[in-house]
Scaffold this active site. Structure first.
Site, PDB file in Angstrom:
ATOM      1  N   TYR A  96       1.053  -1.237   0.081  1.00 11.83           N
ATOM      2  CA  TYR A  96       0.044  -0.124   0.103  1.00 11.83           C
ATOM      3  C   TYR A  96       1.124   1.083  -0.103  1.00 11.83           C
ATOM      4  CZ  TYR A  96      -4.356  -2.660   1.274  1.00 11.83           C
ATOM      5  OH  TYR A  96      -5.400  -3.236   1.410  1.00 11.83           O
ATOM      6  N   LYS A 144      -2.481  -5.059  -8.392  1.00 13.23           N
ATOM      7  CA  LYS A 144      -3.602  -5.700  -7.807  1.00 13.23           C
ATOM      8  C   LYS A 144      -4.779  -4.794  -7.672  1.00 13.23           C
ATOM      9  CE  LYS A 144      -5.052  -8.248  -3.739  1.00 13.23           C
ATOM     10  NZ  LYS A 144      -6.183  -7.259  -3.076  1.00 13.23           N
ATOM     11  N   HIS A 155     -10.876  -6.795  -4.498  1.00 16.81           N
ATOM     12  CA  HIS A 155     -10.711  -6.448  -2.958  1.00 16.81           C
ATOM     13  C   HIS A 155     -11.812  -7.239  -2.325  1.00 16.81           C
ATOM     14  CE1 HIS A 155      -7.695  -4.149  -0.785  1.00 16.81           C
ATOM     15  NE2 HIS A 155      -8.278  -4.633   0.098  1.00 16.81           N
TER      16      HIS A 155
HETATM   17  C1  LIG Z   1     -10.050  -9.195   6.017  1.00 12.32           C
HETATM   18  C2  LIG Z   1      -9.356  -8.643   4.653  1.00 12.32           C
HETATM   19  C3  LIG Z   1      -8.113  -7.891   4.472  1.00 12.32           C
HETATM   20  C4  LIG Z   1      -7.575  -7.630   3.309  1.00 12.32           C
HETATM   21  N1  LIG Z   1      -6.435  -6.952   3.499  1.00 12.32           N
HETATM   22  C5  LIG Z   1      -5.778  -6.712   2.405  1.00 12.32           C
HETATM   23  C6  LIG Z   1      -4.483  -6.342   2.254  1.00 12.32           C
HETATM   24  O1  LIG Z   1      -3.803  -5.838   3.218  1.00 12.32           O
HETATM   25  N2  LIG Z   1      -3.904  -5.849   0.982  1.00 12.32           N
HETATM   26  C7  LIG Z   1      -4.707  -6.165  -0.381  1.00 12.32           C
HETATM   27  O2  LIG Z   1      -3.929  -5.842  -1.108  1.00 12.32           O
HETATM   28  N3  LIG Z   1      -5.763  -6.805  -0.213  1.00 12.32           N
HETATM   29  C8  LIG Z   1      -6.447  -7.029   1.003  1.00 12.32           C
HETATM   30  N4  LIG Z   1      -7.573  -7.664   1.072  1.00 12.32           N
HETATM   31  C9  LIG Z   1      -8.154  -8.029  -0.151  1.00 12.32           C
HETATM   32  C10 LIG Z   1      -7.709  -9.285  -0.614  1.00 12.32           C
HETATM   33  O3  LIG Z   1      -6.334  -9.445  -1.145  1.00 12.32           O
HETATM   34  C11 LIG Z   1      -8.338 -10.316  -1.855  1.00 12.32           C
HETATM   35  O4  LIG Z   1      -8.428  -9.376  -3.035  1.00 12.32           O
HETATM   36  C12 LIG Z   1      -9.599 -10.888  -1.588  1.00 12.32           C
HETATM   37  O5  LIG Z   1     -10.027 -11.132  -0.108  1.00 12.32           O
HETATM   38  C13 LIG Z   1     -10.187 -12.012  -2.188  1.00 12.32           C
HETATM   39  O6  LIG Z   1     -11.362 -12.280  -2.138  1.00 12.32           O
HETATM   40  P1  LIG Z   1     -11.531 -13.736  -1.312  1.00 12.32           P
HETATM   41  O7  LIG Z   1     -11.369 -13.459   0.102  1.00 12.32           O
HETATM   42  O8  LIG Z   1     -13.023 -13.803  -1.866  1.00 12.32           O
HETATM   43  O9  LIG Z   1     -10.912 -14.695  -1.812  1.00 12.32           O
HETATM   44  C14 LIG Z   1      -8.116  -8.118   2.225  1.00 12.32           C
HETATM   45  C15 LIG Z   1      -9.440  -8.808   2.358  1.00 12.32           C
HETATM   46  C16 LIG Z   1      -9.970  -9.299   3.474  1.00 12.32           C
HETATM   47  C17 LIG Z   1     -11.155 -10.004   3.386  1.00 12.32           C
END
Ligand SMILES: Cc1cc2nc3c(=O)[nH]c(=O)nc-3n(C[C@H](O)[C@H](O)[C@H](O)COP(=O)(O)O)c2cc1C
Length: 353
Positions: A135, A220, A244
């Site tokens: 980030y 991403k 996300h």
């Molecule tokens: C609790 C949580 C925290 C996340 N934290 C980040 C993060 O720190 N950085 C990031 O790029 N994406 C983050 N994401 C997004 C995930 O990388 C990802 O895009 C998403 O969870 C994928 O979908 P899925 O949970 O349905 O497999 C987060 C998602 C969740 C659910």
């Protein structure tokens, strides 16, 4: 947080969520499970998979399919990596360290979030197969230091998340008054009055970020084909098609629905990955058939971590591996290159090709 299964071992990824939910405080469960606003996109990420069906081929004499592939030249034993997920120590004392070890044992890549609850160096001590998710921080020196620490510690790629100019409106967190803990790699200094954490990041900034290290860059959070083309023009070697996990712009297009146009626009100039809604081996096959090189798994591995720490994450990956192998065998794919566009058809009557 326990090392025992509550009843018996979950038999699929959905059951891991049920088991984890029973163990977590509602606010913590809500933080991990929830999406933005009405969660239209969160649901759409799942529903999109049902709109495609598999058209299996038979009599191909497949004994054991080979699931191995590569991402940016790194070998992985199955086409699934772990996506960056913040604050994993909220669900298990070993957090990211346990998940990174489980990924290593499974022969795949762990992606460490900027908002992790474990340090870059500690994670690097668990595995030699990991990527760092960035980030971009408002203070340039903080960004520089994160990237350089990740490179020095041996990260294989820099995954820059581009769908996060501001925090999406996650109503579970508002309802419970949930606030995130401190981050292990970034000191969150209090903001000056009137300031915001968000930084108006633009395409022009990527050049500077790329100049901070030799790491290949993956962007991403791309959904529009036009942005995928811009990503390549700005030097990206990989793209994660992602919304996300439905946590940012509600009503954004499902990740799987965005994939085909991006694959067509990119014309093999970068590797395309997908995350969002992967819960079954057949989901992985559909994403690969539509042109993804690999997928990233999110929430389900955190449910495994909640229920049984490292062993839980390892079990989640093994369940998925077994499902992919079964789906490949049943659809006549001996290896990953054999999972092609011909394997999927839109739901409905199959037209003659
Ligand atoms: C609790 C949580 C925290 C996340 N934290 C980040 C993060 O720190 N950085 C990031 O790029 N994406 C983050 N994401 C997004 C995930 O990388 C990802 O895009 C998403 O969870 C994928 O979908 P899925 O949970 O349905 O497999 C987060 C998602 C969740 C659910």
């Amino acid at each position: 947080m326990t090392d025992e299964y509550p009843v018996s071992a979950p038999v699929n990824l959905h059951e891991y969520e049920v088991a984890a939910r029973a163990l977590l405080p509602p606010a913590v469960y809500g933080f991990f499970a929830g999406g933005a606003e009405d969660e239209v996109t969160l649901r759409a990420n799942r529903v999109a998979f049902e709109h495609w069906r598999l058209l299996p081929r038979v009599l191909r004499a497949i004994r054991e399919p080979d699931l191995a592939t590569t991402v940016l030249g790194q070998s992985i034993s199955l086409p699934v990596m772990l996506t960056p997920l913040a604050y994993q120590r909220l669900v298990h004392a070993e957090g990211e360290l346990a998940a990174a070890r489980a990924a290593r044992t499974a022969g795949t890549i762990f992606t460490l979030s900027t908002s992790a609850s474990s340090t870059i160096e500690d994670v690097a001590a668990q595995t030699d197969q990991w990527w760092f998710q960035l980030y971009v921080q408002r203070e340039r020196e903080v960004t520089r230091s994160l990237v350089q620490r990740a490179e020095a510690a041996g990260a294989g790629a820099l995954v820059i998340t581009v769908d996060f100019p501001v925090l999406g409106r996650r109503e579970s967190d508002l309802r419970y008054g949930f606030t995130v803990p401190e981050r292990a790699n970034v000191v969150d200094r209090p903001l000056a009055e009137g300031a915001t954490h968000s930084w108006a990041l633009g395409w022009d900034d990527l050049e500077w970020i790329a100049s901070l290290s030799q790491l290949p860059i993956v962007l991403k959070g791309i959904l529009a084909a036009e942005d995928a083309v811009l990503a390549i023009e700005h030097g990206a070697r990989g793209i994660v098609v992602s919304n996300h996990g439905g946590r940012q712009l509600d009503s954004a297009v499902a990740a799987l629905d965005a994939l085909p146009a991006i694959v067509a626009a990119v014309e093999s100039q970068a590797e395309i990955y997908l995350d969002g809604g992967i819960r079954r081996g057949v989901d992985v096959l559909k994403a690969l058939a539509l042109g993804a090189r690999a997928v990233l798994l999110g929430r389900p591995f955190v449910w495994g971590l909640t229920v049984r720490g490292e062993a839980g994450v390892a079990h989640v990956l093994e369940l998925l591996r077994a499902e992919i192998a079964m789906a490949m065998t049943l659809s006549g794919c001996a290896h990953i290159e054999g999972v092609t566009r011909a394997l999927v058809v839109p739901e409905g009557v199959v037209e003659r090709r």
